[in-house]
Design a protein around this motif. Structure first.
Motif, mmCIF file in Angstrom:
data_model
loop_
_atom_site.group_PDB
_atom_site.id
_atom_site.type_symbol
_atom_site.label_atom_id
_atom_site.label_comp_id
_atom_site.label_asym_id
_atom_site.label_seq_id
_atom_site.Cartn_x
_atom_site.Cartn_y
_atom_site.Cartn_z
ATOM 1 N N PRO A 147 0.816 -1.212 0.000
ATOM 2 C CA PRO A 147 0.000 0.000 0.000
ATOM 3 C C PRO A 147 0.848 1.259 0.000
ATOM 4 O O PRO A 147 2.042 1.216 0.304
ATOM 5 N N TYR A 148 0.185 2.367 -0.335
ATOM 6 C CA TYR A 148 0.845 3.659 -0.370
ATOM 7 C C TYR A 148 0.141 4.575 0.617
ATOM 8 O O TYR A 148 -1.089 4.683 0.616
ATOM 9 N N SER A 149 0.907 5.229 1.476
ATOM 10 C CA SER A 149 0.356 6.181 2.442
ATOM 11 C C SER A 149 0.896 7.563 2.113
ATOM 12 O O SER A 149 2.094 7.821 2.305
ATOM 13 N N PRO A 150 0.074 8.470 1.622
ATOM 14 C CA PRO A 150 0.559 9.747 1.089
ATOM 15 C C PRO A 150 1.360 10.592 2.081
ATOM 16 O O PRO A 150 2.302 11.274 1.697
ATOM 17 N N GLY A 151 1.014 10.575 3.356
ATOM 18 C CA GLY A 151 1.683 11.453 4.306
ATOM 19 C C GLY A 151 2.887 10.861 4.992
ATOM 20 O O GLY A 151 3.554 11.539 5.786
ATOM 21 N N LEU A 152 3.207 9.605 4.709
ATOM 22 C CA LEU A 152 4.267 8.926 5.445
ATOM 23 C C LEU A 152 5.623 9.600 5.266
ATOM 24 O O LEU A 152 6.412 9.695 6.218
ATOM 25 N N ARG A 153 5.922 10.082 4.073
ATOM 26 C CA ARG A 153 7.233 10.692 3.805
ATOM 27 C C ARG A 153 7.547 11.824 4.780
ATOM 28 O O ARG A 153 8.699 12.008 5.191
ATOM 29 N N SER A 154 6.537 12.572 5.193
ATOM 30 C CA SER A 154 6.749 13.703 6.100
ATOM 31 C C SER A 154 6.956 13.266 7.544
ATOM 32 O O SER A 154 7.298 14.097 8.394
ATOM 33 N N ARG A 155 6.762 11.981 7.800
ATOM 34 C CA ARG A 155 6.893 11.480 9.176
ATOM 35 C C ARG A 155 8.072 10.513 9.311
ATOM 36 O O ARG A 155 8.090 9.681 10.207
ATOM 37 N N VAL A 156 9.046 10.656 8.431
ATOM 38 C CA VAL A 156 10.269 9.870 8.514
ATOM 39 C C VAL A 156 11.341 10.698 9.216
ATOM 40 O O VAL A 156 11.486 11.898 8.962
ATOM 41 N N TRP A 157 12.084 10.062 10.120
ATOM 42 C CA TRP A 157 13.130 10.710 10.906
ATOM 43 C C TRP A 157 14.456 9.985 10.661
ATOM 44 O O TRP A 157 14.479 8.770 10.496
ATOM 45 N N TRP A 158 15.537 10.737 10.717
ATOM 46 C CA TRP A 158 16.864 10.138 10.648
ATOM 47 C C TRP A 158 17.536 10.308 12.007
ATOM 48 O O TRP A 158 17.599 11.412 12.550
#
Length: 343
Positions: A175-186
């Motif tokens: 699946p694809y979750s549109p907002g996930l990219r903004s909730r990735v942390w390094w």
């Protein structure tokens, strides 16, 4: 400090006196604790990930279970070691958990910290690293992971497939979750890594240690790292403001039991060697609530971050840890600017 949560190392094993905390106990207690914190209005429950150790190693089933039992609390990792990960499978799992939780996933990833084994990621099948610590492998996996969660087409459609309906072109991961990219942390343990994260446009989890030791206090070194990250973010032209978290061991001494476990534990920064580099480790805060407020207001990195992760002694059980968290939420956090998610 806009948000606070807990960072659990998920240790299990012998507790002494013939008692044993099993892996199942640790997982179930993590779910119960997260549910209790959700009821208190705490912002997040985050979990360390380690392999070949008696700690939580496969976070996605745990996070999905917590998502199903809670309503508001952010769920996440601090951090997943990308050297060990199939980036496309991780993209599928992360999107699924993000969708189940209605966008509450905060996925912290990085090269990871030293493990109990030598180059364990090679045992998982990930070879070819030219770096003795596998940093090149971690970033290679991370870049493919980002492409996947951004929705980029990665595999050629089979126009002759009975399941493809004659479609052609590249297919994205589902699946694809549109907002996930903004909730990735390094997760960054030094300034260079933090600046790289800022340029790459992901949030920052600043580690409990920094691979720097020049005599200055840990919080000053960490605040400089945070400033460098934000400057790199702006210079790269990314929109909005990134999130930044720091981790601390903080224990309000409210009851006799608190004093028994943590009284006298207050200590200063520590200097040690990790991965062959002299490093500075942050101190433990253990004091009465009014003293903790003064100390944390004077901690430059806590003041620079928007999220504080409290490292908790998860092996002491749900009741004890929930009381520690409640004491912090009641007696300390409001003075730092925090407002419960319950309003």
């Amino acid at each position: 400090m806009q948000r606070f949560g807990t960072l659990s190392f998920g240790h299990y094993g012998p507790l002494g006196g013939g008692r044993q905390l099993t892996a199942g106990d640790s997982l179930r207690q993590a779910i119960d604790l997260a549910q209790g914190m959700d009821d208190l209005g705490v912002n997040g429950a985050y979990f360390r990930v380690h392999h070949f150790a008696r700690q939580q190693a496969s976070p996605m089933p745990l996070l999905a279970a917590i998502a199903a039992r809670t309503e508001r609390i952010e769920i996440g990792t601090g951090v997943i070691d990308m050297r060990y990960e199939n980036p496309l499978y991780l993209a599928e799992e992360a999107a699924a958990v993000d969708l189940i939780s209605d966008g509450r996933l905060a996925l912290g990833v990085s090269r990871g910290s030293p493990e109990t084994v030598v180059r364990g990621y090679e045992t998982f099948g990930y070879t070819g690293s030219e770096d003795p610590r596998g940093a090149d492998l971690a970033r290679e996996h991370f870049e493919l992971f980002l492409r996947a969660i951004e929705g980029e087409g990665l595999a050629e459609r089979d126009g002759s497939s009975a399941f493809g309906a004659g479609a052609t072109g590249l297919q994205r991961i589902e699946p694809y979750s549109p907002g996930l990219r903004s909730r990735v942390w390094w997760g960054a343990g030094n300034r260079d890594s933090a600046e790289w994260a800022g340029r790459r446009g992901v949030n920052l989890m600043s580690s409990t240690l920094l691979t720097s030791a020049d005599g200055r206090p840990f919080d000053i070194l960490q605040a400089e790292q945070i400033d460098a990250f934000r400057a790199a973010w702006r210079e790269a032209g990314h929109a909005g403001e990134p999130r930044v978290s720091v981790s601390r061991s903080v224990f309000p001494l409210v009851t006799a039991e608190d004093h028994m476990y943590f009284g006298g534990r207050q200590d200063g920064d520590q200097i040690g060697v990790i991965d062959g580099m002299r490093s500075t480790f942050g101190k433990t805060y253990a004091a009465e609530p009014d003293v903790l407020v003064e100390q944390l207001l004077a901690d430059a990195a806590v003041q620079a971050a928007d999220t504080l992760m409290l490292t908790i002694p998860s092996q002491l059980g749900v009741e004890f840890n929930l009381r520690v968290v409640e004491s912090f939420a009641t007696h300390v956090a409001p003075a730092l600017g925090w407002v419960s998610t319950r309003g």
